[in-house]
Enzyme design. Structure first.
Site, PDB file in Angstrom:
ATOM      1  CG  HIS A  46      99.692  71.590  26.108  1.00 47.26           C
ATOM      2  ND1 HIS A  46     100.404  72.594  25.499  1.00 47.26           N
ATOM      3  CD2 HIS A  46     100.426  71.190  27.171  1.00 47.26           C
ATOM      4  CE1 HIS A  46     101.520  72.801  26.175  1.00 47.26           C
ATOM      5  NE2 HIS A  46     101.571  71.967  27.197  1.00 47.26           N
TER       6      HIS A  46
ATOM      7  CG  ASP B 264      99.204  75.441  26.953  1.00 49.94           C
ATOM      8  OD1 ASP B 264      98.446  75.416  25.965  1.00 49.94           O
ATOM      9  OD2 ASP B 264     100.418  75.648  26.864  1.00 49.94           O
TER      10      ASP B 264
HETATM   11  C1  GRF Z   1     101.098  69.007  18.301  1.00 53.67           C
HETATM   12  O1  GRF Z   1     102.025  68.322  19.071  1.00 53.67           O
HETATM   13  C2  GRF Z   1     100.248  69.858  19.179  1.00 53.67           C
HETATM   14  O2  GRF Z   1      99.908  69.256  20.370  1.00 53.67           O
HETATM   15  C3  GRF Z   1     101.177  71.002  19.410  1.00 53.67           C
HETATM   16  O3  GRF Z   1     101.739  71.269  18.145  1.00 53.67           O
HETATM   17  C4  GRF Z   1     101.768  70.056  17.424  1.00 53.67           C
HETATM   18  C5  GRF Z   1     101.021  70.310  16.151  1.00 53.67           C
HETATM   19  O4  GRF Z   1     101.171  69.282  15.239  1.00 53.67           O
HETATM   20  N1  GRF Z   1     100.540  72.112  20.043  1.00 53.67           N
HETATM   21  P1  GRF Z   1     100.231  69.249  13.961  1.00 53.67           P
HETATM   22  O5  GRF Z   1     100.287  70.612  13.292  1.00 53.67           O
HETATM   23  O6  GRF Z   1      98.856  68.892  14.410  1.00 53.67           O
HETATM   24  O7  GRF Z   1     100.840  68.202  13.079  1.00 53.67           O
END
Ligand code: GRF
Length: 197
Positions: A110, A146
């Protein structure tokens, strides 16, 4: 024994890619499947290029029936026999019916320093609050959004001229370091948090 990991994505899958790249040599885990609720998720191509099986379980046909969607998730996972699930940018809320049987075996990343800023728009909220420090958290998944025991955190400074985009990019760099570090430790049976500062 090597742990089999299912990675759930909804989008570009950059965290998933870092997890896949990390699971090699004497790492205690290997990816067994990458699952997306969105057939357009760019991460599916990355997984396929890495030779990892993929599954798509679209949520729209279930029209908000989360339990039925989750039954489909469970069905899609069955023959991949995962030991652990890593949520990596998976943008669907999961109910207790799915989460509870995976308690202690499902992780999420998160983009905030939990317990601050659960939910969406974390970077905007950190900027609006005037925080000097922001970051990301990997935690065990519980039925509350979360929430759950913290397995690792990484901090970044908030700079005076930051926008949501520049701050998000700085946090994402840390996500890419933190999640593999936590998974390696967790899959080896060590739940002590990884703190990157
Ligand atoms: C990341 O910032 C994750 O923490 C959030 O969504 C984003 C996903 O990015 N929940 P990716 O798909 O891993 O590039």
């Amino acid at each position: 024994m090597t742990k089999r990991v299912a990675v759930f994505i909804s989008g570009s899958g950059s965290n998933m890619q870092k997890l896949l790249e990390s699971m090699k040599d004497d790492h205690p885990a290997r990816a067994c499947v990458v699952l997306s609720n969105d057939p357009r998720a760019g991460g599916l191509d990355i997984a396929e290029a890495a030779g990892v099986p993929t599954e798509v379980v679209r949520h729209e046909p279930f029209k908000g029936d989360r339990v039925a969607f989750e039954h489909a998730l469970t069905g899609a996972l069955a023959h991949h026999a995962p030991d652990l699930i890593c949520l990596a940018g998976f943008m669907r809320k999961l109910t207790a019916g799915f989460v509870d049987p995976w308690r202690g075996r499902m992780l999420n990343i998160h983009p905030s320093l939990l317990p601050k800023y659960r939910g969406l728009h974390t970077h905007r909220r950190a900027l609006e609050a005037g925080d000097a420090v922001h970051g990301c958290t990997v935690h065990e998944v519980t039925a509350a959004l979360d929430d759950g025991p913290i397995l690792g955190q990484a901090e970044v400074p908030v700079l005076p001229d930051d926008t949501e985009a520049t701050l998000a990019a700085r946090v994402l760099e840390q996500e890419h370091l933190l999640y593999p570090a936590v998974l390696a430790r967790f899959a080896a049976g060590d739940r002590r948090p990884v703190m990157l500062r």
